[in-house]
Design an enzyme around this catalytic site. Structure first.
Site, PDB file in Angstrom:
ATOM      1  N   HIS A  75     -34.295 -54.278-101.291  1.00 24.78           N
ATOM      2  CA  HIS A  75     -36.419 -53.802-101.097  1.00 24.78           C
ATOM      3  C   HIS A  75     -35.774 -52.676-101.850  1.00 24.78           C
ATOM      4  O   HIS A  75     -35.642 -51.834-102.617  1.00 24.78           O
ATOM      5  CB  HIS A  75     -37.219 -53.960-100.760  1.00 24.78           C
ATOM      6  N   ASP A  76     -35.316 -52.000-100.847  1.00 22.07           N
ATOM      7  CA  ASP A  76     -35.105 -49.889-101.020  1.00 22.07           C
ATOM      8  C   ASP A  76     -34.304 -49.578-101.347  1.00 22.07           C
ATOM      9  O   ASP A  76     -34.794 -48.858-101.484  1.00 22.07           O
ATOM     10  CB  ASP A  76     -34.479 -49.937 -99.067  1.00 22.07           C
ATOM     11  N   THR A 118     -38.945 -44.823 -96.996  1.00 24.59           N
ATOM     12  CA  THR A 118     -38.613 -46.794 -96.939  1.00 24.59           C
ATOM     13  C   THR A 118     -39.136 -47.604 -96.394  1.00 24.59           C
ATOM     14  O   THR A 118     -38.477 -48.120 -95.755  1.00 24.59           O
ATOM     15  CB  THR A 118     -37.139 -47.368 -98.069  1.00 24.59           C
ATOM     16  N   ASN A 173     -39.278 -50.538 -89.161  1.00 29.77           N
ATOM     17  CA  ASN A 173     -38.157 -51.985 -88.589  1.00 29.77           C
ATOM     18  C   ASN A 173     -37.608 -52.039 -86.886  1.00 29.77           C
ATOM     19  O   ASN A 173     -38.134 -53.132 -86.467  1.00 29.77           O
ATOM     20  CB  ASN A 173     -36.928 -51.747 -89.644  1.00 29.77           C
ATOM     21  N   ASP A 216     -35.709 -46.517 -92.706  1.00 30.43           N
ATOM     22  CA  ASP A 216     -36.554 -47.034 -90.882  1.00 30.43           C
ATOM     23  C   ASP A 216     -34.987 -47.709 -90.953  1.00 30.43           C
ATOM     24  O   ASP A 216     -35.592 -49.369 -90.841  1.00 30.43           O
ATOM     25  CB  ASP A 216     -37.827 -47.447 -90.498  1.00 30.43           C
ATOM     26  N   PHE A 257     -44.818 -55.237 -96.087  1.00 28.09           N
ATOM     27  CA  PHE A 257     -44.805 -54.585 -94.232  1.00 28.09           C
ATOM     28  C   PHE A 257     -44.586 -53.026 -93.512  1.00 28.09           C
ATOM     29  O   PHE A 257     -45.567 -53.096 -93.072  1.00 28.09           O
ATOM     30  CB  PHE A 257     -42.734 -54.677 -93.697  1.00 28.09           C
ATOM     31  N   ASN A 258     -43.801 -51.827 -95.207  1.00 30.19           N
ATOM     32  CA  ASN A 258     -44.365 -50.871 -94.606  1.00 30.19           C
ATOM     33  C   ASN A 258     -45.468 -50.418 -95.049  1.00 30.19           C
ATOM     34  O   ASN A 258     -46.317 -49.449 -94.376  1.00 30.19           O
ATOM     35  CB  ASN A 258     -43.680 -50.574 -96.459  1.00 30.19           C
ATOM     36  N   ASP A 298     -32.185 -50.442 -95.549  1.00 29.90           N
ATOM     37  CA  ASP A 298     -32.434 -49.173 -96.076  1.00 29.90           C
ATOM     38  C   ASP A 298     -31.209 -48.974 -95.932  1.00 29.90           C
ATOM     39  O   ASP A 298     -30.726 -47.851 -96.038  1.00 29.90           O
ATOM     40  CB  ASP A 298     -32.974 -48.438 -94.376  1.00 29.90           C
TER      41      ASP A 298
HETATM   42  C1  BDR Z   1     -39.538 -53.318 -96.440  1.00 30.27           C
HETATM   43  O1  BDR Z   1     -40.165 -53.485 -95.093  1.00 30.27           O
HETATM   44  C2  BDR Z   1     -38.646 -53.190 -93.964  1.00 30.27           C
HETATM   45  O2  BDR Z   1     -38.312 -54.852 -93.395  1.00 30.27           O
HETATM   46  C3  BDR Z   1     -37.719 -53.517 -95.162  1.00 30.27           C
HETATM   47  O3  BDR Z   1     -36.370 -52.398 -95.023  1.00 30.27           O
HETATM   48  C4  BDR Z   1     -37.673 -52.574 -96.756  1.00 30.27           C
HETATM   49  O4  BDR Z   1     -38.573 -51.344 -96.571  1.00 30.27           O
HETATM   50  C5  BDR Z   1     -40.273 -54.779 -97.371  1.00 30.27           C
HETATM   51  O5  BDR Z   1     -40.848 -55.218 -97.289  1.00 30.27           O
HETATM   52 CA    CA Z   2     -37.194 -50.428 -94.819  1.00 24.85          CA
END
Ligand code: BDR
Ligand code: CA
Length: 318
Positions: A241-242, A125, A38, A9, A167-168, A14
Site C-alpha cells: 500500500h504505502d 503512510t 502498526n 509506522d 486501518f490508518n 512503510d
Molecule cells: C495501511 O495499514 C498499515 O497496516 C499499512 O502499513 C498501510 O499503511 C493499509 O491499510
Molecule cells: Ca503504514
C-alpha cells in the site's frame, strides 16, 4: 526534485516506501517521522531507523512523534496480526547505529516547513496524528506544503479493519478529519487501488532473483507480509500500500485521480474511520481531495523491482 518528509509506522509496506523514496532520482528525503500505528511508537521508530541504516541512508534523520491517536487508545490487533508483534516480522536485520533525533516529530515538521527555501511534500503512510498536530499547532506552515500524499481510506471498496474503514484512518479518525478539512492539496491512495496493485509470488521472486542486500531484504519482507495476508484475509497476493504514495511522485501516470469532497466518520464502531466521498456532488461542498481511481499494476511492480537494485545516493540539502 520533490522535497519530502516521510511520516510512517514501519510496517512492511512503510519500509518498502522508505526504500523506494531513498532510491528515487527525483526525491530528496528531508527527514523521516514516526507515529504509533502498526505497532507502538518505540517499535516503529526502531524499525524506521534500522531499515534506513541497513539501506545505507544514514544522512536522513528519524524523529519520533505521537505515541497514540489524538483522542483514542492505539488499536493493536490488526497491526500485530499483519506486521508481527514488533511491526516488522520476518527478516533479521541489525540494530541501528545512527541515533534517533531528540526533537519531536511534530516540531521537526513545523521547523522544516518554515525553514525550507522550497515547498515540501508530506507523505503520511500511517495514522494522521502527527500531521493533524502540525496543522493545528502551526497553520502558517500550510502555505509551504506542496501536497499531502496519504495512504488511507477505502471509498469504492470495503475497508480492512471493518467493512467501513481502512486501518490508518480507523486508528485516528479525528486526526484524519483535521487533515481533510485543512485546505491543503490532498492526494489519497486508498485500498481501492492498493488492493489492485498487488505483488504475486512471481513478482516477489523476480525481486529476490536480483540478488544483493536490498532485493533479498524486500523479498523476505514480502514472504512474511504475504503469509499474514493469506492467513488473515485469505488473500494470495501482497499489497505494498504505502509505496504507492512514493510511486505517484516518481511516475505521474501510475495512478489516475478523481477530485471530490471527502469527510471522515468519527462515530463509534459501525462507521468509525469511514472515508465518505461526495461522489455525485450532492452536498455542495467544494472538492478537497484527489482520490485514486485506477492504478497501473505492471508499472508499479516494475518500478519497485528496478529501484530495489539501486544504491542510495544522497541528494543533499535544498
Ligand atoms: C495501511 O495499514 C498499515 O497496516 C499499512 O502499513 C498501510 O499503511 C493499509 O491499510
Ligand atoms: Ca503504514
Amino acid at each position: 526534485m520533490y522535497n519530502v518528509i516521510m511520516d510512517c509506522d514501519p510496517g512492511h509496506d512503510d519500509a518498502i516506501a522508505l526504500l523506494l523514496a531513498s532510491r528515487a532520482d527525483n526525491i530528496r528525503i528531508l527527514g523521516v517521522t514516526t507515529v504509533a500505528g502498526n505497532s507502538t511508537l518505540e517499535n516503529v521508530t526502531r524499525n524506521a531507523r534500522r531499515v534506513l541504516d541497513y539501506a545505507g541512508v544514514t544522512d536522513v534523520d528519524v524523529y519520533a512523534g505521537a505515541n497514540k491517536p489524538l483522542m483514542r487508545e492505539l488499536y493493536r490487533l490488526t497491526g500485530a496480526i499483519i506486521h508481527g508483534e514488533d511491526g516488522l516480522g520476518g527478516p533479521e536485520i541489525p540494530e541501528a547505529v545512527t541515533p534517533v533525533r531528540p526533537e519531536h516529530a511534530v516540531e521537526f515538521i513545523i521547523r522544516t516547513l518554515r525553514e525550507c527555501p522550497e515547498k515540501v511534500v508530506l507523505v503520511p503512510t500511517g495514522p494522521l496524528t502527527n500531521i493533524a498536530m502540525v496543522l493545528t499547532q502551526a497553520p502558517d506552515v500550510k502555505e509551504k506544503i506542496e501536497r499531502i500524499v496519504i495512504m488511507g481510506g477505502a471509498i469504492y471498496d470495503p475497508g480492512n479493519v471493518t467493512s467501513a474503514a481502512e486501518f490508518n484512518i480507523y486508528q485516528d479518525p479525528e486526526a484524519a478529519r483535521i487533515v481533510f478539512q485543512s485546505g491543503c492539496d490532498i492526494y489519497l491512495n486508498t485500498l481501492d487501488i492498493s488492493m489492485k496493485a498487488v505483488f504475486y509470488e512471481e513478482d516477489k521472486e523476480r525481486i529476490r532473483a536480483k540478488g544483493g542486500r536490498i532485493p533479498t531484504f524486500v523479498a523476505e519482507l514480502l514472504d512474511f507480509f504475504g503469509a499474514t495476508h493469506v492467513e488473515h484475509f485469505g488473500f494470495f497476493a501482497c499489497p505494498i500500500h504505502d509505496a504507492l504514495c512514493v510511486g505517484v511522485l516518481i511516475d505521474e501516470n501510475l495512478v489516475t485521480w478523481e477530485h471530490t469532497y471527502v469527510d471522515v466518520s468519527v462515530a463509534e464502531e459501525l462507521t468509525r474511520g469511514e472515508t465518505v466521498a461526495d461522489l455525485w456532488n450532492v452536498t455542495g461542498h467544494a472538492p478537497n481531495c484527489h482520490i485514486a481511481r485506477t492504478v497501473n499494476r505492471e508499472r508499479f511492480v516494475e518500478m519497485i523491482t528496478e529501484h530495489m537494485g539501486r544504491s542510495y545516493v544522497s541528494k543533499g540539502r535544498p
